[in-house]
Write a protein that holds these residues in place. Sequence first.
Motif, PDB file in Angstrom:
ATOM      1  N   ASP A 261     -40.092   2.363  27.450  1.00  0.00           N
ATOM      2  CA  ASP A 261     -41.254   1.704  26.851  1.00  0.00           C
ATOM      3  C   ASP A 261     -42.345   2.742  26.585  1.00  0.00           C
ATOM      4  OD1 ASP A 261     -43.288   0.069  26.035  1.00  0.00           O
ATOM      5  OD2 ASP A 261     -43.665  -0.815  28.010  1.00  0.00           O
ATOM      6  N   LEU A 262     -42.609   3.021  25.319  1.00  0.00           N
ATOM      7  CA  LEU A 262     -43.662   3.968  24.941  1.00  0.00           C
ATOM      8  C   LEU A 262     -44.786   3.237  24.209  1.00  0.00           C
ATOM      9  CD1 LEU A 262     -41.513   7.025  23.770  1.00  0.00           C
ATOM     10  CD2 LEU A 262     -42.538   6.594  26.013  1.00  0.00           C
ATOM     11  N   SER A 263     -45.043   2.022  24.650  1.00  0.00           N
ATOM     12  CA  SER A 263     -46.114   1.224  24.064  1.00  0.00           C
ATOM     13  C   SER A 263     -47.356   1.309  24.946  1.00  0.00           C
ATOM     14  CB  SER A 263     -45.680  -0.233  23.910  1.00  0.00           C
ATOM     15  OG  SER A 263     -45.426  -0.800  25.188  1.00  0.00           O
ATOM     16  N   ALA A 264     -48.420   0.684  24.482  1.00  0.00           N
ATOM     17  CA  ALA A 264     -49.673   0.639  25.243  1.00  0.00           C
ATOM     18  C   ALA A 264     -50.196  -0.793  25.221  1.00  0.00           C
ATOM     19  CB  ALA A 264     -50.700   1.583  24.629  1.00  0.00           C
ATOM     20  N   PHE A 265     -50.614  -1.284  26.382  1.00  0.00           N
ATOM     21  CA  PHE A 265     -51.211  -2.620  26.446  1.00  0.00           C
ATOM     22  C   PHE A 265     -52.717  -2.477  26.281  1.00  0.00           C
ATOM     23  CE2 PHE A 265     -53.192  -6.190  28.702  1.00  0.00           C
ATOM     24  CZ  PHE A 265     -52.593  -7.252  28.018  1.00  0.00           C
ATOM     25  N   ILE A 266     -53.253  -3.158  25.275  1.00  0.00           N
ATOM     26  CA  ILE A 266     -54.677  -3.099  24.978  1.00  0.00           C
ATOM     27  C   ILE A 266     -55.324  -4.400  25.436  1.00  0.00           C
ATOM     28  CG2 ILE A 266     -56.411  -2.766  23.194  1.00  0.00           C
ATOM     29  CD1 ILE A 266     -54.523  -0.380  23.681  1.00  0.00           C
ATOM     30  N   LYS A 267     -56.188  -4.295  26.426  1.00  0.00           N
ATOM     31  CA  LYS A 267     -56.853  -5.477  26.971  1.00  0.00           C
ATOM     32  C   LYS A 267     -58.052  -5.849  26.113  1.00  0.00           C
ATOM     33  CE  LYS A 267     -58.639  -7.350  31.320  1.00  0.00           C
ATOM     34  NZ  LYS A 267     -58.954  -7.057  32.740  1.00  0.00           N
ATOM     35  N   TYR A 268     -58.156  -7.136  25.767  1.00  0.00           N
ATOM     36  CA  TYR A 268     -59.289  -7.616  24.980  1.00  0.00           C
ATOM     37  C   TYR A 268     -60.549  -7.672  25.846  1.00  0.00           C
ATOM     38  CZ  TYR A 268     -55.717  -9.263  21.672  1.00  0.00           C
ATOM     39  OH  TYR A 268     -54.672  -9.348  20.796  1.00  0.00           O
ATOM     40  N   ASP A 269     -61.698  -7.577  25.202  1.00  0.00           N
ATOM     41  CA  ASP A 269     -62.968  -7.718  25.924  1.00  0.00           C
ATOM     42  C   ASP A 269     -63.103  -9.115  26.525  1.00  0.00           C
ATOM     43  OD1 ASP A 269     -63.662  -5.135  25.264  1.00  0.00           O
ATOM     44  OD2 ASP A 269     -64.733  -5.731  23.441  1.00  0.00           O
ATOM     45  N   ALA A 270     -62.566 -10.100  25.814  1.00  0.00           N
ATOM     46  CA  ALA A 270     -62.574 -11.490  26.297  1.00  0.00           C
ATOM     47  C   ALA A 270     -61.274 -12.144  25.843  1.00  0.00           C
ATOM     48  CB  ALA A 270     -63.777 -12.243  25.745  1.00  0.00           C
ATOM     49  N   PRO A 271     -60.744 -13.109  26.613  1.00  0.00           N
ATOM     50  CA  PRO A 271     -59.497 -13.773  26.220  1.00  0.00           C
ATOM     51  C   PRO A 271     -59.617 -14.425  24.844  1.00  0.00           C
ATOM     52  CG  PRO A 271     -60.080 -14.324  28.474  1.00  0.00           C
ATOM     53  CD  PRO A 271     -61.260 -13.613  27.895  1.00  0.00           C
ATOM     54  N   VAL A 272     -58.509 -14.422  24.112  1.00  0.00           N
ATOM     55  CA  VAL A 272     -58.457 -15.007  22.775  1.00  0.00           C
ATOM     56  C   VAL A 272     -57.481 -16.177  22.799  1.00  0.00           C
ATOM     57  CG1 VAL A 272     -57.825 -14.597  20.364  1.00  0.00           C
ATOM     58  CG2 VAL A 272     -59.007 -12.814  21.660  1.00  0.00           C
ATOM     59  N   GLN A 273     -57.914 -17.314  22.268  1.00  0.00           N
ATOM     60  CA  GLN A 273     -57.029 -18.470  22.168  1.00  0.00           C
ATOM     61  C   GLN A 273     -56.130 -18.292  20.946  1.00  0.00           C
ATOM     62  OE1 GLN A 273     -57.059 -20.938  24.621  1.00  0.00           O
ATOM     63  NE2 GLN A 273     -58.428 -19.403  25.525  1.00  0.00           N
ATOM     64  N   LYS A 274     -54.829 -18.375  21.182  1.00  0.00           N
ATOM     65  CA  LYS A 274     -53.905 -18.065  20.096  1.00  0.00           C
ATOM     66  C   LYS A 274     -52.643 -18.914  20.222  1.00  0.00           C
ATOM     67  CE  LYS A 274     -51.879 -13.955  17.908  1.00  0.00           C
ATOM     68  NZ  LYS A 274     -51.691 -12.485  18.066  1.00  0.00           N
ATOM     69  N   GLU A 275     -52.148 -19.379  19.073  1.00  0.00           N
ATOM     70  CA  GLU A 275     -50.884 -20.104  19.073  1.00  0.00           C
ATOM     71  C   GLU A 275     -49.734 -19.110  19.190  1.00  0.00           C
ATOM     72  OE1 GLU A 275     -50.787 -22.472  15.504  1.00  0.00           O
ATOM     73  OE2 GLU A 275     -51.327 -24.266  16.637  1.00  0.00           O
ATOM     74  N   VAL A 276     -48.864 -19.344  20.164  1.00  0.00           N
ATOM     75  CA  VAL A 276     -47.728 -18.444  20.358  1.00  0.00           C
ATOM     76  C   VAL A 276     -46.452 -19.263  20.525  1.00  0.00           C
ATOM     77  CG1 VAL A 276     -49.109 -16.614  21.413  1.00  0.00           C
ATOM     78  CG2 VAL A 276     -48.072 -18.364  22.857  1.00  0.00           C
ATOM     79  N   TYR A 277     -45.342 -18.637  20.175  1.00  0.00           N
ATOM     80  CA  TYR A 277     -44.032 -19.263  20.351  1.00  0.00           C
ATOM     81  C   TYR A 277     -43.456 -18.874  21.709  1.00  0.00           C
ATOM     82  CZ  TYR A 277     -43.766 -20.386  15.350  1.00  0.00           C
ATOM     83  OH  TYR A 277     -43.990 -20.896  14.098  1.00  0.00           O
ATOM     84  N   THR A 278     -42.764 -19.809  22.326  1.00  0.00           N
ATOM     85  CA  THR A 278     -41.913 -19.504  23.472  1.00  0.00           C
ATOM     86  C   THR A 278     -40.515 -19.984  23.125  1.00  0.00           C
ATOM     87  OG1 THR A 278     -42.452 -21.615  24.531  1.00  0.00           O
ATOM     88  CG2 THR A 278     -43.779 -19.694  25.145  1.00  0.00           C
ATOM     89  N   ALA A 279     -39.525 -19.242  23.568  1.00  0.00           N
ATOM     90  CA  ALA A 279     -38.151 -19.590  23.189  1.00  0.00           C
ATOM     91  C   ALA A 279     -37.222 -19.459  24.387  1.00  0.00           C
ATOM     92  CB  ALA A 279     -37.680 -18.685  22.054  1.00  0.00           C
TER      93      ALA A 279
ATOM     94  N   HIS B  93     -54.889 -12.234  26.795  1.00  0.00           N
ATOM     95  CA  HIS B  93     -55.822 -11.265  27.380  1.00  0.00           C
ATOM     96  C   HIS B  93     -55.683  -9.866  26.776  1.00  0.00           C
ATOM     97  CE1 HIS B  93     -57.235 -13.945  30.621  1.00  0.00           C
ATOM     98  NE2 HIS B  93     -56.029 -14.483  30.496  1.00  0.00           N
ATOM     99  N   GLY B  94     -54.682  -9.681  25.941  1.00  0.00           N
ATOM    100  CA  GLY B  94     -54.491  -8.376  25.317  1.00  0.00           C
ATOM    101  C   GLY B  94     -53.222  -8.377  24.496  1.00  0.00           C
ATOM    102  N   GLU B  95     -52.882  -7.215  23.960  1.00  0.00           N
ATOM    103  CA  GLU B  95     -51.665  -7.108  23.166  1.00  0.00           C
ATOM    104  C   GLU B  95     -50.990  -5.769  23.421  1.00  0.00           C
ATOM    105  OE1 GLU B  95     -52.215  -6.597  18.897  1.00  0.00           O
ATOM    106  OE2 GLU B  95     -54.358  -6.240  19.240  1.00  0.00           O
ATOM    107  N   THR B  96     -49.699  -5.750  23.225  1.00  0.00           N
ATOM    108  CA  THR B  96     -48.923  -4.526  23.385  1.00  0.00           C
ATOM    109  C   THR B  96     -48.687  -3.909  22.009  1.00  0.00           C
ATOM    110  OG1 THR B  96     -47.835  -5.362  25.375  1.00  0.00           O
ATOM    111  CG2 THR B  96     -46.757  -3.559  24.206  1.00  0.00           C
ATOM    112  N   ILE B  97     -49.056  -2.652  21.862  1.00  0.00           N
ATOM    113  CA  ILE B  97     -48.907  -1.968  20.575  1.00  0.00           C
ATOM    114  C   ILE B  97     -48.239  -0.612  20.785  1.00  0.00           C
ATOM    115  CG2 ILE B  97     -51.005  -3.044  19.654  1.00  0.00           C
ATOM    116  CD1 ILE B  97     -52.225  -0.104  19.967  1.00  0.00           C
ATOM    117  N   THR B  98     -47.717  -0.059  19.710  1.00  0.00           N
ATOM    118  CA  THR B  98     -47.305   1.344  19.706  1.00  0.00           C
ATOM    119  C   THR B  98     -48.399   2.118  18.990  1.00  0.00           C
ATOM    120  OG1 THR B  98     -44.975   0.712  19.600  1.00  0.00           O
ATOM    121  CG2 THR B  98     -45.523   2.992  19.054  1.00  0.00           C
TER     122      THR B  98
END
Length: 597
Positions: free
Chosen positions: A363-381, A446-451
């Motif tokens: 894993d060569l990604s980076a987790f970027i934490k948001y300043d404040a939580p963001v409400q977002k629609e996401v899929y779970t499978a 609370h954040g996102e994982t990016i390369t």
Amino acid sequence: MDKQTKAQLENALIRRFFVAPSFEIYGGIAGLFDLGPAGTQIRQNLISAWRNHFVVADDLLEVQCTCLVPEQVLVASGHVAKFADLMVKDVKTGECFRADKIIEDQLQKKIDTEKDSSLKNEMQIAFNQIDGMNETDTYQIMKKFNITSDAGNELSQPFPFNLMFQTSIGPSSQSKAYLRPETAQGIFMNFKRGFEQARQQLPFGIAQIGTAFRNEIAPRNGLLRVREFEQAEIEYFIQNREQKCKHIEDVLDLKVNLFSADQQLSNHQMTEQITIKDALQQKIISHEHLAYFMGKTYQFLTSVGVDPAKIRFRQHLPKQLAHYAKDCWDIDCLLYCGWTEIVGIADRSAYDLQVHSKATGQDLSAFIKYDAPVQKEVYTAKAVMKVLAKEMKQQAQQFKVAIEAASQEDYARIQKEIDETGKFIINGAELSKEMIQLQKAVQSIHGETITPIVIEPSFGIGRIIYTILEHSFYMRENDEQRTVFKFNPLIAPFKMAVISLMVKDELEAVTGQIIKQMRKAGVSCKGDDSGVQIGKKYARFDEIGIPYIATVDYDTLKDETVTLRERDSMKQVRVKITELEQIINKLINGMPFEEVK
């Protein structure tokens, strides 16, 4: 620089041992050079200035990685397949040439003498585009403009020649490796450790100074194209191209010459000067971090003695971009041999981290934490194993992993396919909607994982040294035998010299004491106790670029003062010995000589 001055420069570089061909007593090897005492000191001073300007000022992490790179690393990075130049051969003699360079050389001569403006324009467009052309297009240019070898013979069709030196690790020769063609890959190998040291925050940068190796087809122009060379590179990791650059204000007002891809394709030769700020606003430079390092590099080069009037930023054409690059600007300097690249600043996108992650499973990604939580629609499978096992048999587990590890973009596509056809595609197979439980819900993110995206300023130390040498060299007016290097005191190989007006014991004793005092204080200092006239001593030191000379005379014995001479103006001022160290240090750090009292 005219031909005579160029000849004088080359004579001075060899005679005063700034540089020498490697293995000269055996006839030398093309593309290999040794630095002499003055050249080595310039290199040390240049690297020290580079560290202060970039590593210290921008709080970069500096590493030192191995020169040996296992083959699988360079297979993943694309260098084994793509790190090549096009080569052509003289069909009669077998002599090898780098295709783009021999075409550029001959096209330039044709452009200079061509009277037909339409044909001249056509040649100029071809000249601007030749670097990076494929084999077919290059061969068409050769035929169209009758490009021959230096001997006037026909040339072969172009073919790729990989520039890396191959070797093996260990006695069995089973573990293939290469001498590194760039220092960057070692930095990417250590990305995760660097990210941890940067407190897992973007942006951050890792720097490295070290040797790289390229098996150049036809080395030429001394230090400008060699097979073993030193690089100073930065890999600067950013979240995205929209991320603001913290220090962009430091460079916005700089005026630079930009030679964009659009201008090259339309046969323009140079832009008028434009500020970094205007270039960003007009989208000539694509984003702030790229602009920052362009401006920062311009500041560095001019601070170490590169002539600002002979600097341009040339953007790579789409066909010229390396396989890993989204955008790239070369810093070219005007030399006797023409415009020459000495620094490249590339937007490498996320290419390197992505390919190495894929090749290793790391894993060569980076987790970027948001300043404040963001409400977002996401899929779970979740895979429905009862149905999946019945239909897919032994492959059921493989598809379960693929379904539950898919990205949000994949889930959105799968939902659309199910809505339209009742089926979906994953891992190249068509599955029924009964095999997946796909739900959409609002979650607090609370954040996102990016390369991370990588901005890479890459400095050729040898090329910068040669540029400084050429831009600093001149001959005294009305005395062509007196050659001078007007080095910036920061870069000068030796900061001062101390000599006696005459070789007398009482004067030499004081001279020796001052030299010892200055060296103890860390000021590199030369002496000359030969019996030649003082004018010849001045000339000797001017020729290796020493900026200041202190002369001890009989007045020194009376009032403990010396005559301090500045190299370029040849102005002189009387100063106290007790103040000499302080004055020299102030001069080295930029104080004008006129302020010496």
